[in-house]
Design a protein around this motif. Structure first.
Motif, PDB file in Angstrom:
ATOM      1  N   ASP A 122       1.040  -1.233  -0.205  1.00 41.22           N
ATOM      2  CA  ASP A 122      -0.034  -0.026   0.104  1.00 41.22           C
ATOM      3  C   ASP A 122       0.853   1.196  -0.002  1.00 41.22           C
ATOM      4  O   ASP A 122       1.543   1.546   1.012  1.00 41.22           O
ATOM      5  CB  ASP A 122      -0.664   0.109   1.269  1.00 41.22           C
ATOM      6  CG  ASP A 122      -1.929   1.052   1.337  1.00 41.22           C
ATOM      7  OD1 ASP A 122      -1.975   1.825   0.359  1.00 41.22           O
ATOM      8  OD2 ASP A 122      -2.369   1.225   2.522  1.00 41.22           O
ATOM      9  N   VAL A 123       0.936   1.978  -1.180  1.00 42.19           N
ATOM     10  CA  VAL A 123       1.883   2.951  -1.527  1.00 42.19           C
ATOM     11  C   VAL A 123       1.281   4.317  -1.233  1.00 42.19           C
ATOM     12  O   VAL A 123       0.296   4.691  -1.694  1.00 42.19           O
ATOM     13  CB  VAL A 123       2.486   2.690  -2.882  1.00 42.19           C
ATOM     14  CG1 VAL A 123       3.538   3.920  -3.188  1.00 42.19           C
ATOM     15  CG2 VAL A 123       3.216   1.394  -3.032  1.00 42.19           C
ATOM     16  N   PRO A 124       1.982   5.206  -0.374  1.00 40.15           N
ATOM     17  CA  PRO A 124       1.286   6.503  -0.167  1.00 40.15           C
ATOM     18  C   PRO A 124       1.531   7.477  -1.308  1.00 40.15           C
ATOM     19  O   PRO A 124       2.677   7.011  -2.173  1.00 40.15           O
ATOM     20  CB  PRO A 124       2.420   7.307   0.961  1.00 40.15           C
ATOM     21  CG  PRO A 124       3.579   6.351   0.847  1.00 40.15           C
ATOM     22  CD  PRO A 124       3.186   5.016   0.448  1.00 40.15           C
ATOM     23  N   PRO A 125       0.799   8.370  -1.616  1.00 41.02           N
ATOM     24  CA  PRO A 125       0.995   9.339  -2.783  1.00 41.02           C
ATOM     25  C   PRO A 125       2.516  10.027  -2.639  1.00 41.02           C
ATOM     26  O   PRO A 125       3.025  10.189  -1.667  1.00 41.02           O
ATOM     27  CB  PRO A 125      -0.034  10.484  -2.665  1.00 41.02           C
ATOM     28  CG  PRO A 125      -1.091   9.869  -1.704  1.00 41.02           C
ATOM     29  CD  PRO A 125      -0.253   9.060  -0.687  1.00 41.02           C
ATOM     30  N   GLY A 126       2.989  10.238  -3.994  1.00 49.66           N
ATOM     31  CA  GLY A 126       4.382  10.986  -3.806  1.00 49.66           C
ATOM     32  C   GLY A 126       5.719  10.270  -3.686  1.00 49.66           C
ATOM     33  O   GLY A 126       6.777  10.580  -3.513  1.00 49.66           O
ATOM     34  N   PHE A 130       8.449   3.931  -5.544  1.00 49.89           N
ATOM     35  CA  PHE A 130       7.273   2.933  -6.278  1.00 49.89           C
ATOM     36  C   PHE A 130       6.640   3.775  -7.529  1.00 49.89           C
ATOM     37  O   PHE A 130       5.739   3.205  -7.773  1.00 49.89           O
ATOM     38  CB  PHE A 130       6.499   2.668  -5.077  1.00 49.89           C
ATOM     39  CG  PHE A 130       6.755   1.698  -4.037  1.00 49.89           C
ATOM     40  CD1 PHE A 130       6.764   0.499  -4.370  1.00 49.89           C
ATOM     41  CD2 PHE A 130       7.322   2.310  -2.897  1.00 49.89           C
ATOM     42  CE1 PHE A 130       7.189  -0.466  -3.291  1.00 49.89           C
ATOM     43  CE2 PHE A 130       7.683   1.604  -1.971  1.00 49.89           C
ATOM     44  CZ  PHE A 130       7.708   0.023  -2.196  1.00 49.89           C
ATOM     45  N   HIS A 131       7.328   4.721  -8.051  1.00 49.71           N
ATOM     46  CA  HIS A 131       6.762   5.323  -9.245  1.00 49.71           C
ATOM     47  C   HIS A 131       6.504   4.498 -10.196  1.00 49.71           C
ATOM     48  O   HIS A 131       7.577   3.602 -10.811  1.00 49.71           O
ATOM     49  CB  HIS A 131       7.549   6.526  -9.688  1.00 49.71           C
ATOM     50  CG  HIS A 131       7.227   7.188 -10.921  1.00 49.71           C
ATOM     51  ND1 HIS A 131       6.179   7.952 -10.844  1.00 49.71           N
ATOM     52  CD2 HIS A 131       7.671   7.324 -12.160  1.00 49.71           C
ATOM     53  CE1 HIS A 131       5.871   8.432 -12.124  1.00 49.71           C
ATOM     54  NE2 HIS A 131       6.693   7.951 -12.753  1.00 49.71           N
ATOM     55  N   GLY A 132       5.336   4.469 -10.788  1.00 53.44           N
ATOM     56  CA  GLY A 132       5.184   3.014 -11.865  1.00 53.44           C
ATOM     57  C   GLY A 132       4.923   2.098 -11.415  1.00 53.44           C
ATOM     58  O   GLY A 132       4.681   0.988 -12.349  1.00 53.44           O
ATOM     59  N   ILE A 133       5.137   1.478 -10.123  1.00 56.94           N
ATOM     60  CA  ILE A 133       4.976   0.169  -9.751  1.00 56.94           C
ATOM     61  C   ILE A 133       4.075  -0.165  -8.312  1.00 56.94           C
ATOM     62  O   ILE A 133       4.525  -1.025  -7.731  1.00 56.94           O
ATOM     63  CB  ILE A 133       6.419  -0.691  -9.592  1.00 56.94           C
ATOM     64  CG1 ILE A 133       7.273   0.539  -8.705  1.00 56.94           C
ATOM     65  CG2 ILE A 133       7.176  -0.534 -10.753  1.00 56.94           C
ATOM     66  CD1 ILE A 133       8.719  -0.237  -8.336  1.00 56.94           C
ATOM     67  N   ASP A 160      10.074  16.857   7.875  1.00 57.20           N
ATOM     68  CA  ASP A 160       9.058  16.505   7.086  1.00 57.20           C
ATOM     69  C   ASP A 160       8.833  14.835   7.273  1.00 57.20           C
ATOM     70  O   ASP A 160       9.834  14.084   7.499  1.00 57.20           O
ATOM     71  CB  ASP A 160       9.204  16.446   5.432  1.00 57.20           C
ATOM     72  CG  ASP A 160       8.974  17.756   5.092  1.00 57.20           C
ATOM     73  OD1 ASP A 160       8.401  18.788   5.697  1.00 57.20           O
ATOM     74  OD2 ASP A 160       9.774  18.161   3.994  1.00 57.20           O
ATOM     75  N   PRO A 161       7.662  14.285   7.650  1.00 57.41           N
ATOM     76  CA  PRO A 161       7.336  13.158   8.079  1.00 57.41           C
ATOM     77  C   PRO A 161       7.801  12.009   6.801  1.00 57.41           C
ATOM     78  O   PRO A 161       7.728  12.580   5.704  1.00 57.41           O
ATOM     79  CB  PRO A 161       5.648  12.861   8.320  1.00 57.41           C
ATOM     80  CG  PRO A 161       5.319  14.114   7.391  1.00 57.41           C
ATOM     81  CD  PRO A 161       6.067  15.162   7.702  1.00 57.41           C
ATOM     82  N   PRO A 162       8.228  10.696   7.118  1.00 57.95           N
ATOM     83  CA  PRO A 162       8.605   9.977   6.133  1.00 57.95           C
ATOM     84  C   PRO A 162       7.508   9.407   5.498  1.00 57.95           C
ATOM     85  O   PRO A 162       6.455   9.393   5.870  1.00 57.95           O
ATOM     86  CB  PRO A 162       9.241   9.032   6.783  1.00 57.95           C
ATOM     87  CG  PRO A 162       8.845   8.811   8.050  1.00 57.95           C
ATOM     88  CD  PRO A 162       8.414  10.277   8.430  1.00 57.95           C
ATOM     89  N   LEU A 163       7.823   9.033   4.138  1.00 59.61           N
ATOM     90  CA  LEU A 163       6.554   8.344   3.315  1.00 59.61           C
ATOM     91  C   LEU A 163       6.560   6.957   3.642  1.00 59.61           C
ATOM     92  O   LEU A 163       7.699   6.221   3.632  1.00 59.61           O
ATOM     93  CB  LEU A 163       6.752   8.495   2.002  1.00 59.61           C
ATOM     94  CG  LEU A 163       6.505  10.051   1.331  1.00 59.61           C
ATOM     95  CD1 LEU A 163       6.660   9.964  -0.343  1.00 59.61           C
ATOM     96  CD2 LEU A 163       5.133  10.235   1.475  1.00 59.61           C
TER      97      LEU A 163
END
Length: 207
Positions: A122-126, A130-133, A160-163
């Motif tokens: 479950d990938v967060p926005p931004g 994981f861009h494109g995958i 900034d909080p981590p993704l």
């Protein structure tokens, strides 16, 4: 140049081969100068977090990792290389980590442990990694994981909080973290087929 940390634990040559396949100049090394000066540092690890931490300290690589992160120099942790970035582990009586992120590495509450196989995430926005995958499956092999959200525990307004990317096996656990120069995955991108290679490509492109 990409330095892949060699502390004598695990089959790390598969990481080097994956990076070579992507055209990167990757070297398996424990040489402090190479680890400090590399454009990117990969920290793989397998087995118990305490044993990996002991090996990191013996090679003084713990200090190199901390200084690279403080200086904004890219670091990528893989498997136990993710776990050591957290506060501590309960495995084998407990071990302290590098405390780059808050959280405890604890045994997965599942009837089937270790968690070995392919899982979605479950990938967060931004996300850069994981861009494109973001809808792909990745290969996991572990019994322990961080089951809290490090982003929720970081209240310091200067940072900034981590993704945080999550997966599930008995419970939700941290599958990957991206935080400035420091990124890490609980799964093995080098064993995750085309999706794993693309993740490594994304990381290389961010350096």
């Amino acid at each position: 140049m990409i330095a892949v940390l060699d502390i004598g634990i695990g089959n790390v040559r598969s990481v080097v081969r994956a990076l070579h396949k992507l055209g990167a100049n990757a070297e398996l090394t424990s040489d402090p100068d190479a680890l400090r000066e590399a454009d990117g540092l990969v920290v793989p690890g397998q087995g118990a977090m305490g044993a990996v931490m002991n090996s990191l300290k013996a090679a003084r690589a713990d200090r190199i990792i901390e200084r690279r992160v403080a200086g904004g120099r890219p670091v990528l942790g893989i498997c136990v290389g993710l776990q050591v970035m957290f506060d501590s582990s309960t495995e084998h009586g407990g071990a302290a980590g590098l405390a780059q992120w808050p959280g405890v590495v604890d045994r997965l509450p599942s009837a089937i442990v270790p968690h070995i196989g392919w899982s979605t995430v479950d990938v967060p926005p931004g996300s850069t990694l994981f861009h494109g995958i973001d809808s792909e499956r990745f290969y996991f092999a572990h019994s322990y994981a961080v089951q809290s959200d490090p982003a929720a525990e970081l209240t310091e307004e200067l940072f900034d909080p981590p993704l945080v990317t999550f997966a599930e096996h008995g419970t939700r656990f941290v599958a990957a973290v991206e935080s400035g120069p420091l990124s890490a995955t609980q799964f093995h991108p080098e064993k995750s087929g085309d999706a794993g290679l693309e993740l490594l490509r994304n990381w290389l492109g961010s350096i």
